[in-house]
Design a protein around this motif. Structure first.
Motif, short mmCIF file in Angstrom:
data_model
loop_
_atom_site.label_atom_id
_atom_site.label_comp_id
_atom_site.label_asym_id
_atom_site.label_seq_id
_atom_site.Cartn_x
_atom_site.Cartn_y
_atom_site.Cartn_z
N SER A 5 71.92 -27.77 -19.06
CA SER A 5 72.90 -26.88 -19.72
C SER A 5 72.55 -25.42 -19.47
O SER A 5 73.42 -24.59 -19.20
CB SER A 5 72.94 -27.16 -21.23
OG SER A 5 73.33 -28.49 -21.49
N VAL A 12 81.13 -30.78 -18.25
CA VAL A 12 82.54 -30.63 -17.87
C VAL A 12 82.93 -29.17 -17.67
O VAL A 12 83.59 -28.83 -16.67
CB VAL A 12 83.47 -31.29 -18.92
CG1 VAL A 12 84.93 -31.17 -18.49
CG2 VAL A 12 83.11 -32.77 -19.10
N TRP A 13 82.54 -28.28 -18.58
CA TRP A 13 82.99 -26.90 -18.44
C TRP A 13 82.54 -26.26 -17.13
O TRP A 13 83.30 -25.43 -16.57
CB TRP A 13 82.58 -26.05 -19.65
CG TRP A 13 81.14 -25.66 -19.75
CD1 TRP A 13 80.19 -26.20 -20.56
CD2 TRP A 13 80.46 -24.63 -19.01
NE1 TRP A 13 78.98 -25.60 -20.39
CE2 TRP A 13 79.11 -24.62 -19.45
CE3 TRP A 13 80.86 -23.70 -18.04
CZ2 TRP A 13 78.17 -23.74 -18.93
CZ3 TRP A 13 79.92 -22.82 -17.52
CH2 TRP A 13 78.60 -22.83 -17.96
N THR A 28 86.77 -27.87 -23.06
CA THR A 28 85.53 -28.35 -22.44
C THR A 28 84.29 -27.55 -22.84
O THR A 28 83.18 -27.91 -22.46
CB THR A 28 85.64 -28.32 -20.91
OG1 THR A 28 85.62 -26.95 -20.44
CG2 THR A 28 86.91 -29.00 -20.43
N ARG A 60 76.26 -34.92 -12.86
CA ARG A 60 77.07 -35.95 -13.48
C ARG A 60 77.02 -37.27 -12.70
O ARG A 60 76.81 -38.34 -13.27
CB ARG A 60 78.52 -35.47 -13.58
CG ARG A 60 79.43 -36.46 -14.27
CD ARG A 60 80.88 -36.04 -14.26
NE ARG A 60 81.70 -37.03 -14.94
CZ ARG A 60 81.99 -37.03 -16.22
NH1 ARG A 60 81.53 -36.07 -16.99
NH2 ARG A 60 82.73 -37.99 -16.75
N LYS A 66 75.44 -37.27 -20.16
CA LYS A 66 75.24 -36.16 -21.09
C LYS A 66 74.20 -35.22 -20.50
O LYS A 66 73.13 -35.66 -20.07
CB LYS A 66 74.78 -36.68 -22.45
CG LYS A 66 74.62 -35.59 -23.50
CD LYS A 66 74.22 -36.17 -24.84
CE LYS A 66 74.07 -35.08 -25.89
NZ LYS A 66 73.67 -35.62 -27.23
N GLY A 89 85.03 -36.83 -21.05
CA GLY A 89 83.95 -36.05 -21.63
C GLY A 89 84.28 -35.42 -22.97
O GLY A 89 83.39 -35.24 -23.82
N THR A 90 85.55 -35.09 -23.16
CA THR A 90 85.95 -34.40 -24.40
C THR A 90 86.70 -35.31 -25.36
O THR A 90 87.06 -34.89 -26.46
CB THR A 90 86.85 -33.19 -24.07
OG1 THR A 90 88.06 -33.67 -23.43
CG2 THR A 90 86.15 -32.23 -23.14
N HIS A 91 86.95 -36.56 -24.92
CA HIS A 91 87.68 -37.53 -25.74
C HIS A 91 89.06 -36.99 -26.14
O HIS A 91 89.50 -37.10 -27.28
CB HIS A 91 86.87 -37.91 -26.99
CG HIS A 91 85.49 -38.41 -26.68
ND1 HIS A 91 85.25 -39.61 -26.06
CD2 HIS A 91 84.26 -37.82 -26.87
CE1 HIS A 91 83.94 -39.77 -25.90
NE2 HIS A 91 83.32 -38.70 -26.38
N GLY A 102 82.43 -27.24 -25.26
CA GLY A 102 81.35 -27.91 -25.96
C GLY A 102 80.75 -29.07 -25.18
O GLY A 102 79.88 -29.78 -25.69
N THR A 103 81.21 -29.26 -23.94
CA THR A 103 80.75 -30.39 -23.13
C THR A 103 80.11 -29.86 -21.86
O THR A 103 80.78 -29.44 -20.92
CB THR A 103 81.93 -31.33 -22.77
OG1 THR A 103 82.65 -31.64 -23.97
CG2 THR A 103 81.42 -32.61 -22.14
N THR A 113 87.47 -34.59 -17.68
CA THR A 113 87.77 -33.82 -18.89
C THR A 113 88.16 -34.74 -20.03
O THR A 113 87.67 -34.60 -21.16
CB THR A 113 88.89 -32.80 -18.61
OG1 THR A 113 88.49 -31.93 -17.56
CG2 THR A 113 89.21 -31.98 -19.85
#
Length: 404
Positions: free
Chosen positions: A345, A278-279, A272, A328, A339, A211-213, A274-275, A208
């Motif tokens: 997605s 991760v979500w 998460t 991943r 990514k 991936g989300t910085h 937007g990633t 997390t």
């Protein structure tokens, strides 16, 4: 002789790629073949279950579906992950090359013969299938022991316990146990849940943050231990069965669900969304927590069918978590940018819909067969997107020129 990598770094001879890329690390064959098996087996079972196809695998289509999703599909992904991760944990090379090929061949042979049992005697089929987990545990133990990595040694008894449950499945199938194979399969579901809870706590906060910085959430040791121990006790109570009061068992499942909900909430699923890589991990953990709570509700008599909590865990928890993890890990261990592609997605979203459709099927009698077929189709499409999209990745060498 050292090699100049695309990044400008120098790869030492020990790091350089060697051998067939598909057999350089366990994640390559086991993730890809496991996903391919998941893609094919679920629609095959659904068509058989709804009377649209005649299929006579080992033990009956019911036994085959349950056994193969747990001891075929899930076990392949778990061992593929562990046999890959142990190299990073220990710094000692993991199984690869010809030994890995032999291990994969045993797994694949068992899957084919379980589906087409007329090709070999039953004892050959069972021997091949039962050989896989102990052999995988052996290969996992080597780097752990060499590196004195005792913190991770507990994975060995977990794999061996799973192997014991596999043996019990066959014993129950032939009527040599007082309980049936369905009860034993529920123990295996909880064993896999235990692995997901352990690994989730280890890697989800890190994934997390990366991936989300965002800042990594610090673990709370007592909460982690309580979450894991409560699930471990659920495994034990599922194994014991009706010899314990259902209210006690139900209470423990509710406690395990709530503890893991608190844990999952701390990981901040909302950062998460937007990633795409991760979500789904967070969503799968939430589905697992829902499954534990629903299992508690079942033991209290608030739900009439155990199918609802079981499929919340297996489709939502296991199915989605596996799809996200193999996507991943396969990128990271081949030197690629972590990514998600647009097809993957979409696959993650399809798996969420798969869960909702499957739960709806277990909660209603209306259009049951149609819902089963729909959920199977959605599942197959989701995993097909991985199989197709990651085929070139797992069969090709790392893009940075390193081994693995």
């Amino acid at each position: 002789m050292a090699v100049l990598l695309p990044s400008g770094q120098i790869a030492e001879p020990s790091e350089q790629a060697r051998g067939w890329p598909f057999m350089r690390l366990a994640f390559r064959p086991l993730f890809w073949l496991g996903a391919l098996f998941a893609m094919l087996s679920i629609p095959l079972w659904a068509l058989t279950y709804t009377g649209n196809l005649t299929f006579t695998p080992f033990g009956s289509s019911h036994f085959w579906h349950i056994h193969e999703m747990l001891f075929g599909f899930a076990v392949a992904i778990i061992t593929g992950f562990l046999l890959t991760a142990v190299q990073n944990w220990s710094g000692v090379p993991s199984v690869k090359g010809k030994p890995l090929f032999a291990l994969v061949l045993i797994w694949l042979s068992a899957r084919l013969l379980m589906a087409f049992p007329h090709l070999a005697p039953n004892w050959v089929i069972m021997t091949l299938d039962l050989a896989y987990l102990p052999l995988a545990a052996f290969f996992l133990a080597i780097p752990i022991i060499k590196a004195a990595l005792w913190r991770n040694l507990f994975f060995i008894p977990i794999l061996l316990a799973m192997s014991g449950l596999n043996a019990l499945m066959y014993t129950a199938l032939y009527g040599h146990l007082a309980i049936n194979f369905l009860d034993i399969s529920h123990v295996m579901v909880m064993m896999i849940t235990l692995v997901m809870v352990i690994m989730g706590g280890r890697v989800f906060p890190m994934f997390t943050a990366n991936g989300t910085h965002t800042q990594r959430v610090a673990n709370i040791p007592w909460l982690d231990k309580a979450s894991i121990i409560s699930v471990l006790l659920c495994v034990a109570l599922t194994l014991i069965g009706d010899r314990v009061a259902q209210q006690f068992t139900g209470s423990l499942f509710l406690i395990a669900g709530v503890l893991n909900f608190i844990r999952a909430l701390r990981w901040r699923i909302w950062v998460t969304f937007g990633t795409a890589l991760v979500w789904p991990l967070h969503a799968s953990y939430w589905a697992l927590c829902c499954g534990l709570v629903l299992m508690g509700a079942y033991h209290f008599g608030w739900l009439t069918s155990i199918s609802t909590p079981i499929h919340a865990i297996t489709v939502g928890g296991m199915g989605l978590m596996i799809l996200a993890m193999i996507s991943r890990v396969s990128l990271g261990h081949t030197g690629r940018m972590i990514k998600a592609s647009k097809p993957m997605s979409f696959a993650f979203l399809l798996m969420v819909v798969t869960l909702l459709v499957r739960l709806l099927a277990s909660l209603t009698d209306t259009h049951y067969s149609s819902l089963i077929l729909l959920s199977a189709a959605l599942w197959a499409i989701s995993y097909a997107l991985f199989v197709i999209g990651y085929g070139k990745i797992v069969f090709s060498a790392r893009i940075d020129g390193r081994d693995g």
